[in-house]
Design an enzyme around this catalytic site. Structure first.
Site, PDB file in Angstrom:
ATOM      1  N   GLY A 193      -5.216  -1.460   0.902  1.00  0.00           N
ATOM      2  CA  GLY A 193      -4.950  -0.059   0.537  1.00  0.00           C
ATOM      3  C   GLY A 193      -3.935   0.530   1.496  1.00  0.00           C
ATOM      4  O   GLY A 193      -3.929   0.154   2.670  1.00  0.00           O
ATOM      5  N   GLY A 241      -2.300   4.410   2.402  1.00  0.00           N
ATOM      6  CA  GLY A 241      -2.214   5.846   2.098  1.00  0.00           C
ATOM      7  C   GLY A 241      -1.099   6.450   2.921  1.00  0.00           C
ATOM      8  O   GLY A 241      -0.308   5.727   3.510  1.00  0.00           O
ATOM      9  N   ALA A 248      -1.806   5.831   6.906  1.00  0.00           N
ATOM     10  CA  ALA A 248      -2.660   4.708   7.320  1.00  0.00           C
ATOM     11  C   ALA A 248      -2.560   3.586   6.311  1.00  0.00           C
ATOM     12  O   ALA A 248      -2.117   3.788   5.180  1.00  0.00           O
ATOM     13  CB  ALA A 248      -4.109   5.172   7.411  1.00  0.00           C
ATOM     14  N   LYS A 249      -2.989   2.377   6.760  1.00  0.00           N
ATOM     15  CA  LYS A 249      -3.152   1.303   5.774  1.00  0.00           C
ATOM     16  C   LYS A 249      -4.441   0.564   6.129  1.00  0.00           C
ATOM     17  O   LYS A 249      -4.925   0.640   7.264  1.00  0.00           O
ATOM     18  CB  LYS A 249      -1.945   0.369   5.776  1.00  0.00           C
ATOM     19  CG  LYS A 249      -1.698  -0.412   7.027  1.00  0.00           C
ATOM     20  CD  LYS A 249      -0.527  -1.392   6.817  1.00  0.00           C
ATOM     21  CE  LYS A 249      -0.100  -1.955   8.146  1.00  0.00           C
ATOM     22  NZ  LYS A 249       1.198  -1.435   8.607  1.00  0.00           N
ATOM     23  N   VAL A 250      -5.010  -0.062   5.122  1.00  0.00           N
ATOM     24  CA  VAL A 250      -6.283  -0.762   5.314  1.00  0.00           C
ATOM     25  C   VAL A 250      -6.087  -2.235   4.998  1.00  0.00           C
ATOM     26  O   VAL A 250      -5.549  -2.568   3.945  1.00  0.00           O
ATOM     27  CB  VAL A 250      -7.388  -0.177   4.408  1.00  0.00           C
ATOM     28  CG1 VAL A 250      -8.661  -1.006   4.528  1.00  0.00           C
ATOM     29  CG2 VAL A 250      -7.666   1.275   4.795  1.00  0.00           C
ATOM     30  N   LYS A 302      -8.772  -0.145   9.265  1.00  0.00           N
ATOM     31  CA  LYS A 302      -7.906   0.986   8.927  1.00  0.00           C
ATOM     32  C   LYS A 302      -6.973   1.194  10.121  1.00  0.00           C
ATOM     33  O   LYS A 302      -7.432   1.438  11.228  1.00  0.00           O
ATOM     34  CB  LYS A 302      -8.762   2.223   8.674  1.00  0.00           C
ATOM     35  CG  LYS A 302      -8.033   3.429   8.095  1.00  0.00           C
ATOM     36  CD  LYS A 302      -9.069   4.479   7.678  1.00  0.00           C
ATOM     37  CE  LYS A 302      -8.473   5.780   7.251  1.00  0.00           C
ATOM     38  NZ  LYS A 302      -9.516   6.772   6.866  1.00  0.00           N
ATOM     39  N   ASP A 323     -14.362  16.315   0.490  1.00  0.00           N
ATOM     40  CA  ASP A 323     -13.319  15.621  -0.283  1.00  0.00           C
ATOM     41  C   ASP A 323     -13.963  14.576  -1.193  1.00  0.00           C
ATOM     42  O   ASP A 323     -13.511  13.438  -1.276  1.00  0.00           O
ATOM     43  CB  ASP A 323     -12.292  14.976   0.663  1.00  0.00           C
ATOM     44  CG  ASP A 323     -11.011  14.587  -0.071  1.00  0.00           C
ATOM     45  OD1 ASP A 323     -10.202  13.821   0.496  1.00  0.00           O
ATOM     46  OD2 ASP A 323     -10.830  15.033  -1.235  1.00  0.00           O
TER      47      ASP A 323
HETATM   48  C1  82B Z   1      -9.166  -1.464  -3.237  1.00  0.00           C
HETATM   49  N1  82B Z   1      -9.939  -2.634  -2.905  1.00  0.00           N
HETATM   50  C2  82B Z   1      -9.965  -3.728  -3.707  1.00  0.00           C
HETATM   51  C3  82B Z   1     -10.761  -4.616  -3.107  1.00  0.00           C
HETATM   52 BR1  82B Z   1     -11.123  -6.303  -3.789  1.00  0.00          BR
HETATM   53  C4  82B Z   1     -11.274  -4.106  -1.936  1.00  0.00           C
HETATM   54  C5  82B Z   1     -10.715  -2.861  -1.844  1.00  0.00           C
HETATM   55  C6  82B Z   1     -10.949  -1.913  -0.739  1.00  0.00           C
HETATM   56  O1  82B Z   1     -10.255  -0.957  -0.632  1.00  0.00           O
HETATM   57  N2  82B Z   1     -11.968  -2.216   0.120  1.00  0.00           N
HETATM   58  C7  82B Z   1     -12.331  -1.494   1.244  1.00  0.00           C
HETATM   59  N3  82B Z   1     -13.384  -1.861   1.994  1.00  0.00           N
HETATM   60  N4  82B Z   1     -13.514  -0.997   3.046  1.00  0.00           N
HETATM   61  C8  82B Z   1     -12.546  -0.075   2.930  1.00  0.00           C
HETATM   62  C9  82B Z   1     -11.789  -0.341   1.820  1.00  0.00           C
HETATM   63  C10 82B Z   1     -10.764   0.694   1.650  1.00  0.00           C
HETATM   64  N5  82B Z   1     -11.046   1.651   2.746  1.00  0.00           N
HETATM   65  C11 82B Z   1     -10.439   2.882   2.833  1.00  0.00           C
HETATM   66  O2  82B Z   1     -10.641   3.614   3.789  1.00  0.00           O
HETATM   67  N6  82B Z   1      -9.632   3.236   1.779  1.00  0.00           N
HETATM   68  C12 82B Z   1      -8.985   4.573   1.769  1.00  0.00           C
HETATM   69  C13 82B Z   1      -8.819   4.994   0.322  1.00  0.00           C
HETATM   70  N7  82B Z   1      -8.545   6.466   0.238  1.00  0.00           N
HETATM   71  C14 82B Z   1      -8.911   6.960  -1.070  1.00  0.00           C
HETATM   72  C15 82B Z   1      -7.999   8.131  -1.332  1.00  0.00           C
HETATM   73  C16 82B Z   1      -6.854   7.998  -0.399  1.00  0.00           C
HETATM   74  C17 82B Z   1      -7.101   6.749   0.438  1.00  0.00           C
HETATM   75  C18 82B Z   1      -7.659   4.507   2.490  1.00  0.00           C
HETATM   76  C19 82B Z   1      -7.430   5.423   3.505  1.00  0.00           C
HETATM   77  C20 82B Z   1      -6.217   5.401   4.172  1.00  0.00           C
HETATM   78  C21 82B Z   1      -5.231   4.465   3.809  1.00  0.00           C
HETATM   79  C22 82B Z   1      -5.487   3.549   2.781  1.00  0.00           C
HETATM   80  C23 82B Z   1      -6.702   3.577   2.106  1.00  0.00           C
HETATM   81  C24 82B Z   1     -12.093   1.126   3.624  1.00  0.00           C
HETATM   82  C25 82B Z   1     -12.002   1.193   5.059  1.00  0.00           C
HETATM   83  C26 82B Z   1     -13.022   1.938   4.373  1.00  0.00           C
END
Ligand code: 82B
Length: 347
Positions: free
Chosen positions: A19, A21, A24-26, A41, A133
Site C-alpha cells: 500500500g 498513501g 507513507a508506504k506499507v 509502515k 476516520d
Molecule cells: C492491500 N493488501 C492486500 C493484501 Br494481500 C494485503 C494488504 C494490506 O494492505 N495488508 C496490510 N496488513 N497490515 C497493514 C496493511 C496495510 N496497512 C495500512 O496501514 N494501510 C493503510 C491504508 N490506508 C487506508 C486509507 C489510506 C491508507 C496505509 C497507510 C499509509 C500508507 C499506505 C497504506 C497495515 C499496516 C497496517
C-alpha cells in the site's frame, strides 16, 4: 539509504509494497527471529512535514489499544530520516476492496463484519478514544476473516474524557457527521457512530448514502440526512440505519446501545463482546521462557525488560511469539542475523 534500513534489516526481511498513501508506504516483511509475517509502515520525516504530529498521535494511541479487532503495533524504529511502524499483517486486504468485489454483502455477512467494528469502537470509546476516520479503507481483513481497525492518525483522546468537545474538522467527507462538517464543536464518539452508519450502509448496499462529486452538494446531502433505501434492505436494518444516521448527534444511538441492538443480535442471539481478548497485565510464561533462554538471561531480567513495553525488538519478539502460540505454532525463536555465528570459510 542503506544506513536508514540497517536497523530494520537486522530483524526483518522486507518484501513487496502492499500500500502507498500520501506520506507513507506499507511493505510486507518477515520477522526473522520468529518467521512471522508483518507489515512495515515506512514514513519519511521530511516528507511528513506538519503531519509528523499525526504519526506521533497514531503511535501513542496504538501503544494503548490492545484489541483483537484493532491492528496491533509490534515495534517502532526511528532513524534520522525515517519512522518505521512494525504492524500486524492482514492478508485479506481492505474491507473496501472486499465490498467492491462483491457488489454488496448479504445481511448476514454485513452483520458478522459490523459486530466486529462495534466491538473495536466500543473498546476505543470505553478507553476514552474516538477514531474519527472510520471507513472501509481503514478496516483490514486478516487470514481468519477477522476485521482489524487501522489508521489512528486522526484519533482523539480528549483531555477531559469523552464528554469533551472536539473542533478539528477531519476524516473523509463522505463519512463525516453533519455536526463535524458544520464546523460546530462535536463529540468524537458521536461522530464515530455516524461514520458507522455510513459504513453499515456501504456494507449492505455497496454504495454510499451520501455521494456527490461536488463537495458543496455532498455537504448539503449529509446535512439533510436523506438517503435511498433500496428494496433489498430489511425493516430491521432500516431501523438501525435510521438510529445511526441521525443528523442530531444528541438523538443518535450510542455504541453501548448498539451492543445488544435487535439487528445486531438477530440470528446470533448474544450481544457484542467488546472487552479485549489480549490481556497485557500478565506476561505469557512460555514466551518469557523461550526469550530468556534465547538471550541467555534470567526470567526475572527478561520480565523486567519486557514490562518496560519499549516497543523495541523485545516487544516485537514477545508479541510475535505470543501470536505464534495462539495460532498453535511452536513458540520458537530462530537465530537472528546479529546472533548468527559468523560463517566459517570452507577450507
Ligand atoms: C492491500 N493488501 C492486500 C493484501 Br494481500 C494485503 C494488504 C494490506 O494492505 N495488508 C496490510 N496488513 N497490515 C497493514 C496493511 C496495510 N496497512 C495500512 O496501514 N494501510 C493503510 C491504508 N490506508 C487506508 C486509507 C489510506 C491508507 C496505509 C497507510 C499509509 C500508507 C499506505 C497504506 C497495515 C499496516 C497496517
Amino acid at each position: 539509504v542503506v544506513e536508514e534500513y540497517s536497523e530494520v534489516a537486522r530483524h526483518y526481511r522486507i518484501k513487496e509494497t502492499v500500500g502507498s498513501g500520501g506520506f507513507a508506504k506499507v511493505k510486507r516483511a518477515v520477522h526473522l527471529p520468529t518467521g512471522e509475517i508483518v507489515a512495515i509502515k515506512i514514513m519519511d520525516k521530511a516528507a511528513l512535514g506538519s503531519d509528523l504530529p499525526r504519526v506521533k498521535t497514531e503511535i501513542e494511541a496504538m501503544k494503548n489499544l490492545h484489541h483483537h479487532h484493532i491492528c496491533r503495533l509490534y515495534q517502532v524504529i526511528e532513524t534520522s530520516r525515517k519512522i518505521f511502524m512494525i504492524l500486524e499483517y492482514c492478508s485479506g486486504g481492505e474491507l473496501f476492496d472486499y465490498i467492491v468485489q462483491r457488489d454488496r454483502l448479504s445481511e448476514g455477512e454485513s452483520r458478522t463484519f459490523f459486530r466486529q467494528i462495534v466491538s473495536a469502537v466500543a473498546y476505543m470509546h470505553n478507553l476514552g478514544y474516538a477514531h474519527r476516520d472510520l471507513k472501509p479503507e481503514n478496516l483490514l481483513i486478516d487470514d481468519e476473516q477477522n476485521l482489524k481497525l487501522i489508521d489512528f492518525g486522526l484519533c482523539a483522546k480528549p483531555k477531559g474524557g469523552m464528554s469533551d468537545h472536539l473542533y478539528t474538522c477531519c476524516g473523509s467527507p463522505a463519512y463525516a457527521a453533519p455536526e463535524l462538517i458544520a464546523g460546530k464543536s462535536y463529540m468524537g464518539s458521536e461522530a464515530d457512530l455516524w461514520s458507522m452508519g455510513v459504513l453499515l450502509y456501504a456494507l449492505l448496499n455497496g454504495f454510499l448514502p451520501f455521494d456527490d462529486d461536488n463537495i458543496g452538494m455532498l455537504y448539503r446531502k449529509i446535512k439533510a440526512g436523506k438517503y435511498d433505501t433500496p428494496d433489498w434492505l430489511s425493516p430491521d436494518s432500516l431501523i438501525l440505519l435510521k438510529q445511526l444516521l441521525q443528523v442530531d448527534p444528541k438523538r443518535r444511538i450510542t455504541v453501548d446501545k448498539l451492543l445488544n441492538h435487535s439487528w445486531i443480535t438477530n440470528d446470533i442471539g448474544v450481544p457484542v463482546e467488546w472487552h479485549s481478548k489480549h490481556q497485557m497485565s500478565v506476561l505469557d510464561e512460555d514466551v518469557v521462557t523461550e526469550m530468556s533462554v534465547h538471550r541467555k538471561v534470567s526470567r526475572e531480567t527478561m520480565k523486567a525488560e519486557l514490562e518496560k513495553w519499549n516497543y523495541d525488538y523485545l516487544t516485537a519478539a514477545y508479541f510475535l511469539l505470543l501470536k505464534k502460540k495462539t495460532s498453535g505454532r511452536p513458540v520458537r525463536l530462530q537465530m537472528t542475523l546479529d546472533s548468527q555465528p559468523h560463517p566459517v570459510v570452507a577450507v
